[in-house]
Structure formats: C-alpha cells, structure tokens
Design an enzyme around this catalytic site. Structure first.
Site, PDB file in Angstrom:
ATOM      1  N   LEU A   1      -5.215   0.926  -9.410  1.00  0.00           N
ATOM      2  CA  LEU A   1      -4.868  -0.181  -9.994  1.00  0.00           C
ATOM      3  C   LEU A   1      -3.180  -0.202 -10.422  1.00  0.00           C
ATOM      4  O   LEU A   1      -3.384   0.429 -11.988  1.00  0.00           O
ATOM      5  CB  LEU A   1      -5.730  -0.848 -10.458  1.00  0.00           C
ATOM      6  CG  LEU A   1      -5.342  -2.940 -10.104  1.00  0.00           C
ATOM      7  CD1 LEU A   1      -4.575  -2.587  -8.745  1.00  0.00           C
ATOM      8  CD2 LEU A   1      -6.283  -2.990 -10.565  1.00  0.00           C
ATOM      9  N   ASP A   2      -2.198  -0.988 -10.699  1.00  0.00           N
ATOM     10  CA  ASP A   2      -0.831  -0.743 -11.098  1.00  0.00           C
ATOM     11  C   ASP A   2       0.192   0.151 -12.015  1.00  0.00           C
ATOM     12  O   ASP A   2       0.197  -0.263 -12.868  1.00  0.00           O
ATOM     13  CB  ASP A   2      -1.242  -1.992 -12.567  1.00  0.00           C
ATOM     14  CG  ASP A   2      -1.887  -3.448 -12.056  1.00  0.00           C
ATOM     15  OD1 ASP A   2      -1.168  -4.073 -11.120  1.00  0.00           O
ATOM     16  OD2 ASP A   2      -2.438  -3.540 -13.150  1.00  0.00           O
ATOM     17  N   GLU A   3      -0.550   0.934 -11.150  1.00  0.00           N
ATOM     18  CA  GLU A   3       0.499   2.627 -11.484  1.00  0.00           C
ATOM     19  C   GLU A   3       1.036   3.418 -10.485  1.00  0.00           C
ATOM     20  O   GLU A   3       1.104   4.138 -10.390  1.00  0.00           O
ATOM     21  CB  GLU A   3      -0.364   3.277 -11.576  1.00  0.00           C
ATOM     22  CG  GLU A   3      -1.368   3.447 -13.217  1.00  0.00           C
ATOM     23  CD  GLU A   3      -1.045   3.685 -14.660  1.00  0.00           C
ATOM     24  OE1 GLU A   3       0.050   4.314 -14.318  1.00  0.00           O
ATOM     25  OE2 GLU A   3      -1.244   3.143 -15.575  1.00  0.00           O
TER      26      GLU A   3
ATOM     27  N   GLY B   1      -3.502  -5.481 -15.043  1.00  0.00           N
ATOM     28  CA  GLY B   1      -4.868  -6.233 -15.460  1.00  0.00           C
ATOM     29  C   GLY B   1      -4.249  -7.277 -14.860  1.00  0.00           C
ATOM     30  O   GLY B   1      -3.614  -7.857 -15.131  1.00  0.00           O
TER      31      GLY B   1
END
EC number: 3.5.1.10
Lengths: 303, 303, 303, 303
Positions: free
Chosen positions: C246-248, C220
């Site tokens: 997101l971010d994965e 995040g």
C-alpha cells in the site's frame, strides 16, 4: 465629505437580517482610505464596543498611492444596523470607501460564456462542491454549445447571440439579466466578446475576465500562437477586472505553466486551459471572499 | 551542399586528443537538418560501427520549421578523427549542421559584468563547485566594483570602461579578449551595455544574456518598475541568445516568482535577483552541455 | 529467451486494422531491455526498412538497473503484421519487453470511484474535450453519489457496494467488468477501497491510483490531517501504479501546492483536490500515451 | 501571570537608544496570547496613544490551539521605554508572549558549517548585498574547508573540530562563541553534527537548520539517495527550528524542485543545493524580520 459604500445592495441583505439576533455572526469588513495614524485603533474600537472578536485581519499601507487598506473578519453579535451606524462615523472621519458583508454569503454571480467549456465546468463544479462562495444565478452564452452543462448543474441558460449589428441589443439583454437576477458579480468565463466602455464603467470592479496569456505579454487575439512563435518557455493566464482599456484592467491573479519546444500551438491551448481555469477560480474566490481591493489600476489581494 | 560545423575550434580539441586511445570516452553529438526518414538510423549506424553505446539520446522534428534535431550522448573508444570522418559522410548526405564534443569538457567562457554582483557570484561559485561545465577564462567589467569577487575566485579581471565616445574601442577590446582567451561562450551577467549588431552577428548563438523580466513583457529599461506599475502577480527573468534585435533573441530559459501587492520596486529587484541567477545558470549549463539547438528564432532545449 | 509483449490485446487491435493500408499512420513503439551497444541502430533500422519516419524519440539508460528504455513515435505505412514481425526479431535478439500501438488510440479505461467527485469530473471532462486519449468504458462506484455525473457524460454506472463481508465478491464483480468492457486501464479516482494482492499482481502496471499526499510523507489515512498537524508549508499528491504494498507502488507523477499556517484541515482538503485531479490527469495521459515505462519499483516517464 | 518577553537582550538595545528622540522610527511588535475579544483594539490603542502609525499588520487566530498571533510594523516617535512600559500593561492583561524590536535591526548571527559551501556562500552574499537583515558575527566550522570563504567576507572563522570523544567540549566552545559574539540566532548551514538536547532547549526558537529533504519524507541520513530509490518526481528542502527531536522541529519554510527518472543521485544533490540555499535564506530572513512565531510545534509565518 461623505464615505462611500462600495456595494450599496448589501445594506438590505436579507440573509443577514434573518439570522437570530442573539447568535454570534461572522462579518467581513473591507475598507480603504488615505493613510494616516489611528485608523486601526478606531476601527478596532468600534468592533470592540460591539463585542466583536477579530478572527482574521490584514492591513496594508501603499507607499506609492498613499492609501491604506484593511480587511477584518470579525465575530460579533451586533445587528447590521448597529455595526453600519457605528462604522459609518469612523468611515466619514477617515474618508473611507468601505463595505460590510456576512462572511460566507454566496455572491450572486452571472457567468458569460461562448464555446469553450473548461472555465464554466470548473466554476460550476466548484460552486456545487462548496469550494466557491458564489451563487450562480444564470449562464449567458452567445452560442448554445454549453447549454447542456448549465442544465446539468440546474442553472438557467440564456442564449444571447451577438452579431456585428446586434452588439448593443445583446449588451442591453445582458444588463437586464444582471438586474433581473440580482447578480453582484459577472464572470467572463472565456466569453470572447468585448464589452462597451459604458458597461465596463457601470460595473467597474464587478466584472472579472480570464485572459489566456501572462499579461502584459501577448495581448489581443491568439495569445498561444503568439507565445509559440516567440518561443517562450513558460505560458500563463491572467484574471483581471474588466475596464474599457482592453487587457489593461487591474490584475487579480496570474499563474503559469512550464512548456518546452515540442509543444504545438494546440498543446499550448490544452495546457493553458488548466492554467486558465485555476487562475479564474482563484480570482473569483478571492473576490467573493472580499479579499480583493482596488488601488488605482492595481489590486490589493489579502490572501 | 556541404554540411556545416557549428563550432570549428572543437576539431583540434587538445583535451580529447590527449586521452589514451584504448579508453572508452563519452561524446556528445548534436545535429539539425531538414526532416525526413532514415536520419536516426544513419547516425545510429555510424555510431554502432565504431562500437558506440548510446547512453542518452533525444530527437525532435519541428512540424512548423520542418527541421529535425538530435542530441546523442555516446560512449565510444574511437578517435575523434574516425568519428568525424564517418559522421561527415552522413552529415553531407542529410545536409546537417552538426557538432561533436567530448562530454563534460568545460567550455571556455568570458563573463561580462557591470555593478550587480548576484549573477557573477553565482556563476563563479557554480563553476568552482563543478556544477557548471564551464571554464571561466576571465571577467570583464565596465566598472571595477566586482574586481574583488573575480580575484577571490582567481580569475583575471579586465576593466574595460564604456563611455558614449569609446563604445567602439571597448568592443574591440572585448573582441580581443575573446580571441586571446579562446572563449567559446560569452555571458552577459547583468552587463548593462548594448553590443553592436556586428558583434552579435559574429558571435551568433555564443553570447547569452539575462534579461530581468519575463519577456516579452517589460522590454527595455526598468522592467521591475514597469512590473510594479502594471501590478503583475508574478515576475520573471529570461535568458536568451543575444541578437542585434534587443530583447528579441532566441529564449533559452525563463523562470518566475510569485509576488504580491505589498512588494515595493526594491523588493521586486531583490526577489528578481534570485530568479535571474537561477535562470542564467540553467541557460549556461544547458548551453555548455550542448543541450540548446537553434531553430530559427526559437530554441530546442534537450533537458 | 523470448521477448515479452507488455499488453497482448493490442495485437488484435481493430482500430488499427481498419485503417486503409495505403495511408501513413503514426505508431508508438516502447521497449526496455538490458543496456548494450547497437539497440537504437537495430530498432531504427527496422523502422527505416519499412519506410518509417521518426517524429519523436527518447532513450534512457539507467546506470543503476543497467536497463535501457526507448519510446519512438514513427510515421510508417507498413501494416501491423509487417512491423510486428520485423520488430519481433530485434526484440528477441536484445531480450526486449516491448509494445507497439497506434498513436492516439483511446485506451479503454474503467474508473473506480467512491463519494469524492473532483477526480471523476475532471477525467470525464478531459476525455470529452479530447485532452486525454482514453475511452471511459464505465464508472464503478461503491456508493451511488456520483451516478448523475456518469450519466451526464453518458457512461454506464455500476454500483458495486463493498462491506467487510463482501470484499471478495465486490472484487470479483470488478474483475468481470474489466473483462467485459475490455478495459486496459483501471483508474482509482479517489476510490477509497484497498484491492487484494492478487488483483494488484494480475493487473500490475495497469491500475493507477491517486494518493492525497506527497508520498512517502503521510501514508495511510487522513493525510491532510497529518500534514496540518506536522505544520508543512507545501502539500502534494502522488499518482502511482497500485501494488500489493500500500502507498508504495511506482510513482508516475507528483505535484504540490503551497499552503500557510492559516489553512485549516478543510482548506487543505479543498486545495489538495486541485492538486490531486491535476496530478492524476497527467499520470493517466502519460500512461495512455505510452510514456510511462516500469524500471523495477521506479518509473521512466518520457514526457 | 506575568507576560513573557521572548528575547530579553533587546530591551537594552543600543542601536535603538542612540537614535535622536525626535525622529520617527519603525518598530516591529510581535505577540501571541490566548485568543479573545479586544486584543487588537488594546494594542492599537497603546500604539495610537504614542503617535504610532501602523504601516503593516497581520493577525491570526488559530482555531486549533486557541491562540492569537499578531505582528505590527509601526512608525512611532516614542522611546523604547515609553513603548515598553505601555505595552507591558496590555501584555500582562492578555497574558502575552511579546517582543518589540527596531525594524531592520540586523540580527547578530552565528553560522555553523561543515564542508558543503552552498548555504554559507549564499547567506554571506545576501548579507553583504543587504538582502538579509542579519549581522554575521562569526563562522564556526568543524572542518577548515570553508575558511577562505569566511575570510573573503571578512568574518572570523572558528575551527571547532568534533570527534566522538570531544562532542561535549565542542558544544561548550560553540556556546561560548554564542555568548561572546552576542549572537541571537544560530544557523546550521549544512552543519552535519547533532546538537545535544540541552543545547536545543536552551536556544529554543533561535537555532535554524536546513534539512535536505521535503520533511517528513526521508528523515535522517542520505535523503537524496532515499529519494532516488523511491523514485519521487519532486525533491525538496525544509528549514526548521532545531529541537531535541531530530528532524521534527517546527517547520519555517519548505521548497521543492521537479526532477525526473534520468537524474542520478549526484544530480539530485546538485539540484537540491539550489533548493536548500533558497529555502534556508527565506527562513533566516523571515526569522530576522520577526515574521515567524511559534505555535506549539508549528509556526505562524507572517510573510
């Protein structure tokens, strides 16, 4: 014996003088002297007397050379004259080599380049991004290849070609540029020419070079070819002050990168460029932040 | 011209022979030969014919030496005889130097030590923890300092003192221990004696040394003292095969550690010990897993 | 079941077609399929039949997913049609996802940026220095801050502002630019906008992001602030394929830098920028050299 | 408000008292207090008055917490009483938390272990090699697996099993061992039990743990399995002070190792063990050398 000031031009520093007198300022004091009791106390005393608040400080006593090194960052409302006078007494008493500068003052810097762009691009980008406290006052190239990069960053580019016969004249031109621009630091950003002993001596501790090997391995020409031939598993770069003794100057910073058997000489060059620019940028930053002190042919780096 | 086998004792390997014939086994095939088309296809063909399933494979063609290198890990139910015979044909056709071993077979290893304990402790601990596919068959010390460590790990300790006059006899004793224990690998775990050219030649590619510097920097004695004097910012260690040319053997692995101006020579020694044992352990593991192939005076390491 | 081609536009590749037919060319073949015996043999067979000489090759069988991955660099005089037809048969037999490309072909790439310059400067410099096999076909910025950098490198700059209300239109504009420029790769070079699920899905495995933390730590916003608050001693950056999560997304590369207690959040940002650009440049290079294969939500990187 | 002493037992330290009064000794002074002008001067003044020569000194003002931190190594012939009395005045004036210890005094340390040997073997080896200024006064294991290692290093081994029902009694037994052995430091050397909040509070800043992940990534159980599943390219370890908040204590040191797609969970465990023992050894050394100061839930590490 009189205490020596490392970089006399600082005394008449315009930037510092122009700050309003009632506003606290950050100063950086660096010093070295023969080791002995009472140094820190004496220095801290002078600073305390002038309302100084120490925000960062490092000391080091070298058991081999018997010298003491200190770097202090201090917030003090005193004027440069007051501090200089007060510190002068302590400096004389302990036979100090010392320097006082305004923290964050961008160091006027002249970049010398040849054809390889990576270090130049990196230094100019970092200056523009305010990641390096330097003020690049000009770029000197013995070729014109990198003129467009200098222009993009709005830096004067000086073409000073070097041939076997014009070596002395070229160096004279560079010396004039140093004087004319007020440069306090010269960076050989992959400048492939060797400077004369005299020039090295006159600017001792003020010319930084990047050598494309992990010194003292692979001195001289073609270090990546040498590294490939020896089959090393890690390559490196070395940033050092230039002395008359080629590739033997005091090392400021080194860094390395892992490689394997499959890397060709060309790939070592490419991998190495990353290491070179990173290593050089660190050395320049630490120098510009007054974190590098000379201890004979070694350096003390207060990171 | 006949293909050469790198390590003939493997052919009569008892461990492999005793496995039940109907159980799939993991084999490691390593080879090198002059580069050219069709090698991978031919090797993969032989393996496929014998029901082999390749689980890991790496190839490398060296553009400088013109040689091709390959390491294959393969699951195959075939017997050693079947595989050896089938591969023998391909090997002869491409003029290969090759070797076939059972994956995970612990390599019989003789450790030579002096007074420094760090590498010995580390290797024995890693063997016991099954982190190293070696079977330490004995520890040879020219001093008795490390006898208790060998005993704790239940390893025969052989005291073979070395003086100027007994150098030849000592080496003869070590040679006998190699033969007697069936050692296929000799590790100089900070054994501070120089082996004769003849011994190096006879065991080429089978003696691993750890040198306490980032070669080719600081060859010879006292590398940490040399490193301190030069003021380097990073120190290292180098693990290499021993040749008659001191500190010039093919490098298997190197590693480094960052140091600063405040580190004394003693501290460099302490920091370096960590780097040494880590570097040596990796070199030994890669050798024992047949990941290291000789390419002239360089190595190919299929990590 | 038919074998799938990963990136269909490659089939009609002009560059490759225009090469004279009688000159040996370097190809890169990448593939993945359910693991099993005979794959390497079959592939090597096809290549050998067409006079191919394998210059670099790596295989990997994932014991967790049960899939097999392979990357082969091969010198072969055959035409693309011949190779494609021949490989097509093997691909169908083993249910392969595969791709064939000319080695070194610069991948048409669109860069998306915001205000931070470090990644853009770095990628454009590396492209110009021929250190990255990409062809930057345009720069898209939601702000105009970096327009001058794009201009210096003679790249079309497209200003596509994004507000809460125009998110969909902006994305449509970007999609049109991808199509219009023929971009095969999109790099989010510190583009601080989140793409829609649909866009991520449509370009799966073809959008690379750089996240300014060592994922999965500090997902995040404000990762450096988070890192400072937690008092970590090492910070990092992560380059990954973008997914709806997101971010994965699948991680391609990560790198780290040591920091200490004295580093302010601003200094972490500055240190981090170096790590970010280095990490992103590696990920882009490996992708453009077809070294990255997807293995579920993980990647296989044949470095 | 009275100045606090961090570790009261030091005051009656026998070792220091027994040194002949006329011989210069090395002391380590650590302190923290609200930041402000005059601290360094006042401390250096006290030391100078007692003939102290500062050999190493570091200061740090945290702009976030507003606290000032200092570590001084000083050579002084004064007695502990003289120094303590003199420093006490300064400490009170600046509201300091402070500690004075004899440099190099081995810190009495209790090691808690379970079944994994790597950290125990490493710490005991380093103590014996005089690379760690600790005096291991005992080893506590909730299993008997590592008893032989403790015995080899001639350390008392205490078997304190832990079951769900005996948790409180076990902890009471450990507390008694801490008191009985005079341990000033407790190291959880892969001790897989969670300590009670009360125990953590009572020994705040004196229990060091090693967590086998790069915190805050992969908290809790099975971090290597989590790391493999996420497909990270670098794994790490974290050494921290233990607090009631699991895996959230102040971080002392972290280190990392690069891994690739081919590493199985078992291999991550093996690679990780090296990182863990290195990270833990550094944290223990820095703590024992009084280099670690608490700054809220963060640490200041004067390396």
């Amino acid at each position: 014996m009189r205490a020596r000031r490392r970089r006399p031009p600082y005394a008449s520093l315009v930037t510092a003088q122009n700050l309003p007198d009632d506003r606290p300022r950050h100063w950086i004091l660096t010093l070295s002297c023969p080791d002995g009791p009472g140094i820190v106390h004496a220095v801290a005393g002078v600073l305390a007397e002038h309302g100084g608040n120490i925000t960062e400080s490092q000391q080091f006593g070298d058991p081999y050379s018997g010298r003491f090194f200190m770097r202090v960052q201090v917030e003090a409302a005193a004027s440069r004259e007051e501090l200089t006078t007060a510190l002068g007494g302590v400096a004389e008493r302990f036979d100090m080599t010392w320097d006082l500068d305004v923290a964050g003052r961008p160091i006027p810097t002249l970049l010398l380049v040849s054809k390889a762009a990576h270090c130049l691009v990196d230094l100019l980008y970092r200056e523009r991004s305010q990641h390096l406290p330097i003020d690049v006052v000009g770029v000197v190239g013995n070729h014109r290849d990198l003129e467009d990069i200098a222009e993009f960053y709005r830096k004067p580019f000086h073409h000073v070609p070097v041939t076997r016969d014009t070596k002395a004249e070229s160096e004279a031109a560079i010396r004039e540029l140093i004087t004319g621009t007020g440069a306090e630091l010269v960076v050989l950003a992959r400048y492939m020419q060797i400077l004369s002993d005299e020039m090295c001596r006159d600017h001792a501790g003020r010319i930084i070079n990047i050598h494309h090997s992990f010194l003292p391995s692979f001195k001289g020409a073609g270090p990546y070819r040498q590294a490939h031939d020896r089959g090393v598993k890690i390559i490196g770069a070395t940033s050092h002050y230039v002395t008359g003794d080629l590739d033997e100057g005091p090392i400021i910073e080194q860094d390395v990168e892992r490689v394997d058997h499959a890397a060709t000489i060309d790939e070592l060059v490419r991998i190495g460029e990353d290491t070179e620019r990173r290593t050089l940028a660190r050395a320049v930053r630490w120098h510009a932040e007054h974190r590098v002190l000379l201890d004979g042919h070694r350096t003390v780096v207060f990171r």
